[in-house]
Design a protein around this motif. Structure first.
Motif, short mmCIF file in Angstrom:
data_model
loop_
_atom_site.label_atom_id
_atom_site.label_comp_id
_atom_site.label_asym_id
_atom_site.label_seq_id
_atom_site.Cartn_x
_atom_site.Cartn_y
_atom_site.Cartn_z
N PRO A 159 0.79 -1.24 0.00
CA PRO A 159 0.00 0.00 0.00
C PRO A 159 0.82 1.28 0.00
O PRO A 159 0.42 2.28 -0.62
N LYS A 160 1.97 1.28 0.67
CA LYS A 160 2.79 2.50 0.71
C LYS A 160 3.42 2.79 -0.64
O LYS A 160 3.54 3.95 -1.05
N ALA A 161 3.83 1.74 -1.35
CA ALA A 161 4.36 1.93 -2.70
C ALA A 161 3.27 2.43 -3.64
O ALA A 161 3.50 3.30 -4.48
N VAL A 162 2.07 1.88 -3.50
CA VAL A 162 0.93 2.33 -4.30
C VAL A 162 0.67 3.81 -4.06
O VAL A 162 0.48 4.60 -5.00
N ALA A 163 0.65 4.21 -2.80
CA ALA A 163 0.39 5.62 -2.46
C ALA A 163 1.44 6.54 -3.04
O ALA A 163 1.13 7.63 -3.54
N ALA A 164 2.70 6.10 -3.00
CA ALA A 164 3.79 6.93 -3.53
C ALA A 164 3.63 7.16 -5.02
O ALA A 164 3.78 8.29 -5.52
N LEU A 165 3.31 6.10 -5.77
CA LEU A 165 3.18 6.24 -7.22
C LEU A 165 1.91 6.99 -7.61
O LEU A 165 1.90 7.73 -8.61
N GLU A 166 0.85 6.82 -6.86
CA GLU A 166 -0.37 7.59 -7.15
C GLU A 166 -0.13 9.07 -6.92
O GLU A 166 -0.64 9.91 -7.66
N GLN A 167 0.65 9.40 -5.90
CA GLN A 167 0.97 10.81 -5.66
C GLN A 167 1.76 11.38 -6.83
O GLN A 167 1.47 12.47 -7.32
N ALA A 168 2.77 10.63 -7.29
CA ALA A 168 3.58 11.08 -8.42
C ALA A 168 2.74 11.19 -9.69
O ALA A 168 2.93 12.11 -10.50
N LYS A 169 1.82 10.27 -9.87
CA LYS A 169 0.92 10.32 -11.04
C LYS A 169 0.14 11.63 -11.05
O LYS A 169 -0.11 12.21 -12.11
N GLY A 170 -0.21 12.11 -9.87
CA GLY A 170 -0.96 13.35 -9.76
C GLY A 170 -0.17 14.59 -10.17
O GLY A 170 -0.76 15.65 -10.40
N TRP A 171 1.16 14.47 -10.26
CA TRP A 171 1.98 15.61 -10.67
C TRP A 171 1.90 15.88 -12.18
O TRP A 171 2.11 17.00 -12.63
N ILE A 172 1.64 14.81 -12.96
CA ILE A 172 1.69 14.93 -14.42
C ILE A 172 0.54 15.79 -14.92
O ILE A 172 -0.64 15.51 -14.68
N GLY A 173 0.90 16.85 -15.62
CA GLY A 173 -0.10 17.75 -16.16
C GLY A 173 -0.60 18.78 -15.17
O GLY A 173 -1.44 19.62 -15.50
N THR A 174 -0.10 18.72 -13.92
CA THR A 174 -0.47 19.73 -12.92
C THR A 174 0.76 20.56 -12.56
O THR A 174 0.89 21.70 -12.99
N ILE A 175 1.72 19.95 -11.84
CA ILE A 175 2.95 20.69 -11.54
C ILE A 175 4.10 20.27 -12.44
O ILE A 175 5.13 20.95 -12.51
N ALA A 176 3.96 19.14 -13.11
CA ALA A 176 4.99 18.67 -14.05
C ALA A 176 4.41 18.63 -15.45
O ALA A 176 3.25 18.23 -15.64
N PRO A 177 5.17 19.03 -16.46
CA PRO A 177 4.65 19.00 -17.82
C PRO A 177 4.44 17.57 -18.31
O PRO A 177 5.10 16.64 -17.84
#
Length: 420
Positions: free
Chosen positions: A219-237
């Protein structure tokens, strides 16, 4: 012609031809930033001292591409390459093709960081000798954080919020190219490093544990990658999905990012005359995950002597020259390369000229290794499967849970019968 004149002519010809023992060596190296210029400068010094000549065989920046070519050359018993510059993770996979340096470097080994020597030792054989180590940093625009009264983030959640706030305000003020955060999102070894940091900093482990257990699907690995996924198109191009180190640095150095994850080599380049961020940035350790702590992936480069080299003695002498305390100090001063000799972190010249090096001793000491030791020769496949799952997640092709479940199955098939 008199006998005396004949002897003088022979002597002159010998001098022009160079020392009788001189040989031509070849060293293969990847190229990121000023890698090749830096190496060439030290090789020029070596040539003057030894009388030998050294040719650089230049490789692409991608470590994935480098490893593939190395394996082809070594499996063919290629004698054209004498010295290989190797990534810290490659020792278990290439050990059989390199000379054991244990005896040749016995006087230098005690000066080194023990864990790095251990990382290059396979079945009692010192496969490669440390050239410099590496651990990434969070680069941030000090001027922009000061402008908006914000502090360097201690957690990934804080980074997300700070990056979004400053990005939006800068865009509203007319800088439409401003991005909140850039990193290495392309499907290659660099993404393994970035994503391992996200996962480990959330307490999600190291993909494969030191004892060989597969631990990534949690679950912690899942949470980490979901957080990073949220950066795409918002704070990261969106383009970050194809970024490697130099693409990230390109965006950062033109002044179009608030934060960047990159290795220390980018520090002196960011302070260069052609940099839009010179004098405007600082560095901190990478943020922590929720209920976790900062995790920096252990990097670094080493030198190995090919067992197929026709000039092994001279190749070992070259390795000694390039890994000496003098050579390490030169690299630290010139390109902020992190030393593998602990005493250099407090060297007054380095402290004054390259503050990131002086600050990074503790970061290096606590850096997280990739699981090359437990997965042995299969590490390359493990890493490829991992970075593919991460890149798919970031791109929105499946959830983190779905992709990590698939990865878990792939790794269990790969491990069938044990890691080899």
């Amino acid at each position: 012609m008199t006998l005396r004149n004949c002897l003088l002519a022979v002597a002159a010809a010998s001098l022009l031809a160079g020392p009788a023992y001189a040989v031509q060596l070849s060293i293969v190296s990847g190229s990121v930033g000023t890698d090749i210029q830096e190496l060439r400068g030290q090789l020029d010094e070596y040539e003057k001292q030894s009388g030998n000549t050294v040719k650089i065989v230049e490789m692409p920046a991608s470590t994935t591409d480098q490893f593939g070519q190395y394996r082809l050359w070594l499996s063919a018993g290629n004698s054209d390459i004498d010295v290989y510059r190797t990534d810290v993770i490659w020792a278990p996979q290439l050990a059989a093709d390199f000379v054991d340096l244990s005896q040749a470097m016995k006087d230098e080994i005690p000066k080194q960081i023990p864990s790095i020597i251990q990382s290059q030792t396979v079945n009692g054989k010192l496969v490669a000798f440390p050239m410099y180590t590496d651990a990434p940093a969070l680069y941030y625009r000090k001027d922009l954080l000061d402008k908006y009264g914000m502090k360097p983030p201690k957690t990934w959640a804080e980074l997300t919020e700070t990056a979004k706030t400053i990005q939006d305000k800068e865009r509203a003020a007319g800088n439409k190219q401003m991005n909140g955060f850039v990193f290495q999102g392309a499907p290659y070894e660099g993404l393994t490093c970035d994503a391992l940091e996200w996962v480990a900093s959330h307490g999600g482990g190291q993909i494969v544990a030191p004892n060989g257990d597969i631990t990534i699907n949690n679950p912690k690995a899942v949470a980490a990658l979901e957080q990073a996924k949220g950066w795409i198109g918002t704070i990261a191009p969106e383009g970050v999905l194809a970024y490697k180190e130099e693409e990230s640095r390109g965006v950062w150095q033109t002044g179009n990012a608030v934060f960047m994850r990159n290795w220390p080599y980018a520090y002196p380049l960011g302070e260069g005359k052609d940099s839009a961020v010179a004098g405007k940035f600082a560095v901190e350790p990478l943020p922590a995950g929720k209920d976790g702590k900062s995790a920096a992936c252990l990097g670094g480069w080493n030198l190995a002597v090919s067992k197929y080299s026709k000039h092994q003695k001279e190749a070992i002498d070259l390795v000694k020259f390039l890994t000496s305390e003098k050579a390490e100090k030169e690299r630290a001063l010139g390109a902020a390369r992190l030393p593998t000799i602990p005493s250099l972190y407090s060297d007054p010249d380095i402290v004054k000229r390259q503050p990131i090096v002086a600050k990074w001793k503790d970061v290096v000491a606590g850096a997280v290794p990739r699981p090359s030791a437990p997965t042995k020769k299969q590490y390359n496949e493990v890493s490829k499967d991992f970075w593919t799952a991460v890149n798919e997640t970031l791109a929105g092709r499946g959830s983190a849970k779905e992709n990590l479940t698939k990865l878990d199955h792939q790794l269990r098939r790969l491990k069938r019968g044990g890691w080899e």
